[in-house]
Design a protein around this motif. Structure first.
Motif, short mmCIF file in Angstrom:
data_model
loop_
_atom_site.label_atom_id
_atom_site.label_comp_id
_atom_site.label_asym_id
_atom_site.label_seq_id
_atom_site.Cartn_x
_atom_site.Cartn_y
_atom_site.Cartn_z
N HIS A 9 0.87 -1.17 0.04
CA HIS A 9 -0.08 0.00 0.05
C HIS A 9 0.83 1.37 -0.08
CE1 HIS A 9 -3.08 -2.84 0.65
NE2 HIS A 9 -2.41 -3.42 1.64
N GLU A 23 -2.01 -0.42 8.63
CA GLU A 23 -1.31 -1.29 7.95
C GLU A 23 -0.25 -0.31 7.09
OE1 GLU A 23 -3.20 -3.43 4.99
OE2 GLU A 23 -1.37 -4.72 4.37
N HIS A 79 3.08 -6.87 4.08
CA HIS A 79 1.48 -6.69 4.50
C HIS A 79 1.02 -7.11 5.71
CE1 HIS A 79 -0.13 -5.45 0.39
NE2 HIS A 79 0.89 -6.02 0.00
N PHE A 80 0.03 -6.56 6.22
CA PHE A 80 -0.62 -6.71 7.50
C PHE A 80 -1.83 -7.13 7.23
CE2 PHE A 80 3.27 -4.95 8.99
CZ PHE A 80 3.74 -5.64 10.12
ZN LIG Z 1 -2.27 -5.36 2.65
#
Ligand SMILES: [Zn+2]
Length: 311
Positions: A9, A23, A79-80
């Motif tokens: 992101h 995130e 990512h989270f």
């Molecule tokens: Zn993500």
């Protein structure tokens, strides 16, 4: 080895999940550490995170193009997760057998930190499908899980990912800067005397380094004591004598006597004009303080009153 690191992101309109933490913030926190740790180990790293994007698809496509154009050996997308606030744990995605070889060791390293094992998973995420090299997508843990967010430490997470993708290498922690025991002693004394860098400041970190905060606090203490602020041996000796008279000797102060630095310090603590003389205004302030602290209100500052002022 040449790694392509993608911090998930962070390219609006491609924004990440928001839970207890964001995130977007965490992928940067982990990703920047992964990059610096890999570089410290002598690896080449290409940051595949785009600076901007016109759409989510554009954001994803740019990450892949950067990895492909730079011919990285492994693409790692960070990512989270986020779900219902109760789900927690770590998982690593891959889209090919060559990616799978990295997915398992990365997950194994992350699980050593205590996260719930959600397994390695096969899935054709865009960035996995459109990169030409082995690639993995790490869902470090859940941003909306209180358990995960309590456990999460960006440095540890980065170390786990680095260990996983390098086959066990971990960046060595740089040796801490030398700590001077004399400075630690000074910092502890300043904190004990509640003399900080500014009147409303915070206690100093007793790190043994004479940084600007410690220096400012030291200057303040000398000013309170009415000692020359010069960095001379005489000035520093006078400062330590005054500190010792309060913290060790617990010098007894009685009304109508002049005691120099210790009285000035007392006046500083009780917000009395700093004359250095144990005059009426000081006596009144001491009596009020003793009453408020439940001490015998005799106007004499001895071990009991010092014990409250400078525990
Ligand atoms: Zn993500």
């Amino acid at each position: 080895m040449k790694y392509g690191i993608d911090m998930g992101h962070n390219a609006a309109p491609d924004t990440g999940a928001v839970g207890i933490k964001k995130e977007d913030d965490l992928t940067i926190a982990v990703g920047t550490r992964v990059i610096s740790q890999l570089q410290a180990l002598g690896h080449q790293v290409v940051n595949c995170t785009p600076k901007s994007a016109s759409s989510v698809m554009d954001s994803l496509s740019k990450r892949c193009s950067t990895a492909n154009a730079n011919n990285v050996d492994l693409f790692v997308s960070i990512h989270f997760n986020s779900y219902n606030g109760r789900t927690s744990g770590s998982e690593v995605w891959y889209a090919s057998n060559s990616g799978k070889k990295f997915a398992q060791p990365v997950l194994t390293e992350i699980l050593k930190l205590g996260y719930v094992n959600r397994g390695i998973k096969e899935g054709n995420f865009y960035v996995l499908a459109h990169t030409d090299m082995p690639s993995i997508l790490v869902e470090c843990c859940f941003v909306d899980s209180a358990d995960d967010m309590k456990r999460f430490d960006p440095d540890q997470m980065a170390r786990a990912i680095v260990a996983g993708v390098t086959g066990g290498q971990t960046a060595t922690t740089p040796p801490p800067a030398p700590s001077d025991p004399e400075i630690v002693k000074l910092q502890q004394a300043l904190n004990r005397l509640q003399v900080y860098a500014t009147p409303t400041g915070q206690p100093l970190a007793a790190d043994g380094k004479l940084g600007p905060q410690t220096n400012q606090a030291k200057q303040r203490l000398k000013t309170i004591f009415a000692i020359s602020p010069a960095e001379t041996e005489a000035s520093n000796r006078a400062m330590w004598e005054a500190i010792t008279s309060i913290t060790v000797d617990r010098v007894v102060l009685r009304p109508n006597h002049g005691y120099g630095p210790a009285v000035r310090y007392l006046q500083f603590r009780l917000s009395v004009p700093p004359t250095g003389l144990y005059s009426d205004a000081t006596v009144s302030a001491v009596l009020a303080y003793q009453k408020a602290q439940g001490l015998a209100a005799d106007g004499v500052v001895g071990p009991a009153t010092w014990g409250k002022l400078v525990p």
